[in-house]
Structure formats: structure tokens, C-alpha cells
Enzyme design. Structure first.
Site, short mmCIF file in Angstrom:
data_model
loop_
_atom_site.label_atom_id
_atom_site.label_comp_id
_atom_site.label_asym_id
_atom_site.label_seq_id
_atom_site.Cartn_x
_atom_site.Cartn_y
_atom_site.Cartn_z
N ASP A 49 13.33 4.10 -18.44
CA ASP A 49 11.96 4.37 -18.03
C ASP A 49 11.74 3.64 -16.71
O ASP A 49 12.50 2.72 -16.36
CB ASP A 49 11.00 3.88 -19.11
CG ASP A 49 9.54 4.02 -18.71
OD1 ASP A 49 9.18 5.06 -18.15
OD2 ASP A 49 8.78 3.07 -18.95
N ASP A 77 8.08 2.98 -14.99
CA ASP A 77 6.86 2.17 -14.97
C ASP A 77 6.90 1.08 -16.03
O ASP A 77 7.15 1.34 -17.21
CB ASP A 77 5.63 3.05 -15.19
CG ASP A 77 5.42 4.05 -14.06
OD1 ASP A 77 5.89 3.77 -12.94
OD2 ASP A 77 4.80 5.09 -14.30
#
Length: 282
Positions: free
Chosen positions: A80, A82
């Protein structure tokens, strides 16, 4: 005694969080858990008690031998972006740059409470933001992504061992591309939402991208495994939508170096707050 009562209390909390970690069958559960149950900073709940150090954020951080072996022998690792690869949330940075940060945050909260699906929520936020191409370019120039500590070292270590590295994000490809380049991750290994423009004017986003909908990260992981013949793909991230990618990912490693989400911590196969732990595990 007070200590025994506290032990019982934390045992009950742990059991509750474990049950919550399994409750991801609906999109409402996914999105509310992704931004709720937050412990920040991690050490905030650590309290000395009767000579003991109780830390609600300390469980589920030591992997089993099986998980360690999966990590060492993984064909590919998906991150991922963020609050994992980077220390901020890209859509929040862009919204703040456009002067609508508070309004977008309120809309996000309302969307989650109302059970709005991810794609519908994304469309609503972008409709409010109306990011022009020039504004996006300026945001990238003025607010480059800030890498999480040791993520560059981890990606380099994975590359040196011949493991494929991918970025799989519900954020925007335009904002993430410079980060991928800085980490020497090729453009074709970046999967994220794509903003669309008519000239300089915002005209929507590419709804064909799997990351634009609930469950999209699992779709990407499955696609990568089928396309490249990967047998062992690991997903790493801070949120429930990352944990949702297991399966098809063989394991999910939760990251709490930016923000710790208790349900994610409880449900992760391995939970770390320092990427050095993963480097050492290779």
C-alpha cells in the site's frame, strides 16, 4: 486486585478486536474499520502497572515460523502507499492543497457512516475537489511524497533478492508515480486510480481501474499471480482494504509506523512498526 481486573479488561478487548478483524464481509465494515480503531501514537496506551508494562499495541507482532518462511520465499511483495510507503494520505494532501481539506474530511466521514461504497465515495470527494491538471502538477511539485523510514532500504533489499515489488493503492497514480520512480519501481508495477482531464479541467477518474472499487486490491494481487506465475505474494499495508487482499495474498503484514489500526493489528499475520524488522527477516 487492580492488576487482575486490568488483565481481564485487556483480554476482553483483545478478543473483541480479533472478532472485529474477521468482520469484513461488507463494504461498510471495510471502510469504517480502515479509518477507525486508531491508536496513535503506538506507545500512547503503554502504561506501567504494578511493575508490569501493559501495551494494547504490543500483541500480534511476532510472526510464526511459517509466516517468516513465506516472507523469505515470497515471489512478490505488494505495498500500500498512503500511510505505509509514504507518511501521508495522498487524497488529503491534494484536498488541503486545493483548500477543501476539511470539507473532504467531513464528506469522507459521512460516506463511511452512511455505508457508501468506495467508488461512490471516491467520486463524491473528487467532485467536491475538482482537481485541475495544473493544480495536481503543482501539488506534486510543492508536496512530494514523504517516504516512511527505511522503506527505501526495504525495497532495495527485496530487489537485491530478486523479488518483484509492486505498489497497489487506492490513491492516484499521478501523485504516486514520483514515489515509485524514487524507489526504482517500474511504472508497470504501479496500480492506482487515474485522474482524467479534458485539457486542464477535471473530468473524472478511470473506473476500469480495479483499485477504484471495494475489493480492488485483492483483484490486483490475483491478477499479478496469474499473469506472472507468482506462487507467494505478500501484501503490506496499514488498512483493512490491504488486509482484504489476503487471500489471494498468502500473508498480510500490517504496518503501524505511521498509524496503528487495532483491527488490522489483530488480524495481521505479522505486524511491524519498523521496516527494519522485515529487512532483518529476509
Amino acid at each position: 486486585t487492580a492488576v487482575n481486573k486490568m488483565q481481564t479488561h485487556f483480554s476482553a478487548l483483545f478478543a473483541k478486536q480479533c472478532r472485529c478483524a474477521l468482520a469484513f464481509s461488507s463494504s461498510r465494515a471495510l471502510h469504517s474499520l480502515a479509518r477507525s480503531s486508531v491508536v496513535k501514537p503506538r506507545h500512547a496506551l503503554a502504561k506501567p502497572l504494578g511493575g508490569l508494562l501493559w501495551s494494547f499495541a504490543s500483541f500480534s507482532t511476532k510472526p510464526t515460523d511459517e509466516v517468516r518462511q513465506l516472507w523469505r520465499t515470497a515471489d512478490a511483495v505488494c505495498f500500500d502507499v498512503d500511510s505505509t510507503v509514504c507518511t501521508e494520505e495522498g487524497i488529503d494532501v491534494l484536498a488541503d492543497h486545493l483548500g477543501v481539506g476539511d470539507a473532504v474530511a467531513n464528506l469522507t466521514k459521512s460516506a463511511m457512516e452512511g455505508g457508501m461504497g468506495y467508488r461512490e465515495s471516491l467520486a463524491a470527494r473528487l467532485q467536491l475537489m475538482q482537481p485541475s491538471k495544473s493544480a495536481v502538477d503543482k501539488c506534486i511539485a510543492e508536496h512530494p511524497g514523504v517516504l516512511s523510514p527505511k522503506i527505501a532500504d526495504l525495497v532495495n533489499a527485496l530487489h537485491s533478492k530478486g523479488k518483484a515489488v509492486f505498489l497497489v493503492s487506492g490513491g492516484f497514480k499521478q501523485l504516486i508515480a514520483p514515489t515509485a520512480a524514487a524507489l526504482k519501481i517500474p511504472p508497470q508495477n504501479l496500480f492506482a486510480n487515474v485522474l482524467l482531464f479534458n485539457g486542464d479541467t477535471y473530468s473524472g477518474f478511470d473506473e476500469d481501474q480495479p483499485t477504484s472499487k471495494t475489493g480492488g486490491k485483492a483483484v490486483v494481487v490475483k491478477m499479478l499471480a496469474e499473469k506472472h506465475g507468482f506462487k507467494r505474494v505478500i501484501m503490506i499495508g496499514d488498512g483493512a482494504t490491504d488486509m482484504e487482499a489476503r487471500p489471494p495474498a498468502v500473508a498480510f503484514i500490517g504496518y503501524g509506523g505511521v498509524v496503528t489500526r487495532s483491527a488490522v493489528q489483530a488480524g495481521a499475520d505479522w505486524f511491524v512498526t519498523d521496516f527494519q524488522d522485515l529487512i532483518d527477516g529476509l
